[in-house]
Design a protein around this motif. Structure first.
Motif, PDB file in Angstrom:
ATOM      1  N   VAL A 102     -11.138 -27.310  19.067  1.00 53.07           N
ATOM      2  CA  VAL A 102     -12.010 -26.717  18.043  1.00 53.07           C
ATOM      3  C   VAL A 102     -11.946 -27.542  16.754  1.00 53.07           C
ATOM      4  CG1 VAL A 102     -12.295 -24.702  16.541  1.00 53.07           C
ATOM      5  CG2 VAL A 102     -11.972 -24.384  18.999  1.00 53.07           C
TER       6      VAL A 102
ATOM      7  N   GLN B 129      -6.786 -25.309  22.707  1.00 54.34           N
ATOM      8  CA  GLN B 129      -8.017 -24.726  22.179  1.00 54.34           C
ATOM      9  C   GLN B 129      -8.162 -25.052  20.691  1.00 54.34           C
ATOM     10  OE1 GLN B 129      -8.252 -20.393  21.846  1.00 54.34           O
ATOM     11  NE2 GLN B 129     -10.313 -20.485  22.749  1.00 54.34           N
ATOM     12  N   ARG B 130      -7.076 -24.888  19.927  1.00 51.43           N
ATOM     13  CA  ARG B 130      -7.111 -25.180  18.500  1.00 51.43           C
ATOM     14  C   ARG B 130      -7.428 -26.658  18.256  1.00 51.43           C
ATOM     15  NH1 ARG B 130      -3.461 -27.342  16.139  1.00 51.43           N
ATOM     16  NH2 ARG B 130      -1.646 -26.539  17.161  1.00 51.43           N
TER      17      ARG B 130
ATOM     18  N   VAL C 128     -10.283 -27.448  31.048  1.00 47.67           N
ATOM     19  CA  VAL C 128      -9.248 -27.153  30.050  1.00 47.67           C
ATOM     20  C   VAL C 128      -8.015 -26.598  30.765  1.00 47.67           C
ATOM     21  CG1 VAL C 128      -8.662 -25.731  28.053  1.00 47.67           C
ATOM     22  CG2 VAL C 128     -10.927 -26.795  28.194  1.00 47.67           C
TER      23      VAL C 128
ATOM     24  N   GLU D  52     -15.004 -21.952  19.354  1.00 42.84           N
ATOM     25  CA  GLU D  52     -13.819 -21.453  20.053  1.00 42.84           C
ATOM     26  C   GLU D  52     -14.169 -20.757  21.360  1.00 42.84           C
ATOM     27  OE1 GLU D  52     -10.208 -18.376  19.101  1.00 42.84           O
ATOM     28  OE2 GLU D  52     -10.932 -19.635  17.463  1.00 42.84           O
ATOM     29  N   GLU D  53     -15.266 -20.016  21.381  1.00 42.99           N
ATOM     30  CA  GLU D  53     -15.628 -19.270  22.589  1.00 42.99           C
ATOM     31  C   GLU D  53     -16.032 -20.186  23.748  1.00 42.99           C
ATOM     32  OE1 GLU D  53     -19.175 -19.469  19.830  1.00 42.99           O
ATOM     33  OE2 GLU D  53     -17.107 -18.815  19.595  1.00 42.99           O
TER      34      GLU D  53
ATOM     35  N   PHE E  72      -2.402 -23.328  26.207  1.00 41.44           N
ATOM     36  CA  PHE E  72      -3.857 -23.151  26.123  1.00 41.44           C
ATOM     37  C   PHE E  72      -4.300 -22.945  24.680  1.00 41.44           C
ATOM     38  CE2 PHE E  72      -7.439 -20.215  25.689  1.00 41.44           C
ATOM     39  CZ  PHE E  72      -8.443 -21.058  26.137  1.00 41.44           C
ATOM     40  N   LYS E  73      -3.617 -22.069  23.948  1.00 43.28           N
ATOM     41  CA  LYS E  73      -4.009 -21.806  22.559  1.00 43.28           C
ATOM     42  C   LYS E  73      -3.900 -23.055  21.695  1.00 43.28           C
ATOM     43  CE  LYS E  73      -3.066 -16.896  22.685  1.00 43.28           C
ATOM     44  NZ  LYS E  73      -2.145 -15.818  22.394  1.00 43.28           N
TER      45      LYS E  73
ATOM     46  N   VAL F 257     -14.347 -22.942  24.502  1.00 39.65           N
ATOM     47  CA  VAL F 257     -13.126 -23.540  25.026  1.00 39.65           C
ATOM     48  C   VAL F 257     -12.359 -22.481  25.819  1.00 39.65           C
ATOM     49  CG1 VAL F 257     -11.029 -24.818  24.473  1.00 39.65           C
ATOM     50  CG2 VAL F 257     -13.060 -25.098  23.041  1.00 39.65           C
ATOM     51  N   THR F 258     -12.677 -22.422  27.099  1.00 37.50           N
ATOM     52  CA  THR F 258     -12.037 -21.481  28.019  1.00 37.50           C
ATOM     53  C   THR F 258     -11.285 -22.296  29.080  1.00 37.50           C
ATOM     54  OG1 THR F 258     -13.914 -21.448  29.536  1.00 37.50           O
ATOM     55  CG2 THR F 258     -13.942 -19.847  27.717  1.00 37.50           C
TER      56      THR F 258
END
Length: 85
Positions: A15, A11-12, A68, A22-23, A7-8, A25-26
């Motif tokens: 972004v 997310q990166r 996501v 960033e907020e 996930f991280k 992308v959950t």
């Protein structure tokens, strides 16, 4: 990689590549409706995700992906499959 690691990383990528906050992308974020990603963006995303799995990504694995979190789950499953082969 764990679900959280995947996930991280996703997310990166989202972004950095698509200039998303960033907020936004959950795991629950809808790729099309919430993040405004179209099919060309999805192809760009898949190309960037390929190194995570270390194998060729088949489009069929992403046909049912909507959020996501779905991407995370699909990559985690592909990663598990590639490590057992």
């Amino acid at each position: 990689m764990t679900h959280d690691d995947i996930f991280k990383t996703i997310q990166r990528i989202l972004v950095d590549t698509f200039d998303l906050p960033e907020e936004k992308v959950t795991p629950e974020a809808l790729l099309r409706d919430d993040l405004d990603l179209d099919s060309i963006d999805a192809v760009d995303l898949i190309v960037q995700l390929k190194p995570l799995v270390g194998a060729r990504l088949q489009p069929e694995a992403f046909k049912s992906v909507r959020t996501v979190g779905d991407v995370v789950n699909a990559l985690h499953a592909l990663q598990a499959d590639s490590s057992t082969n």
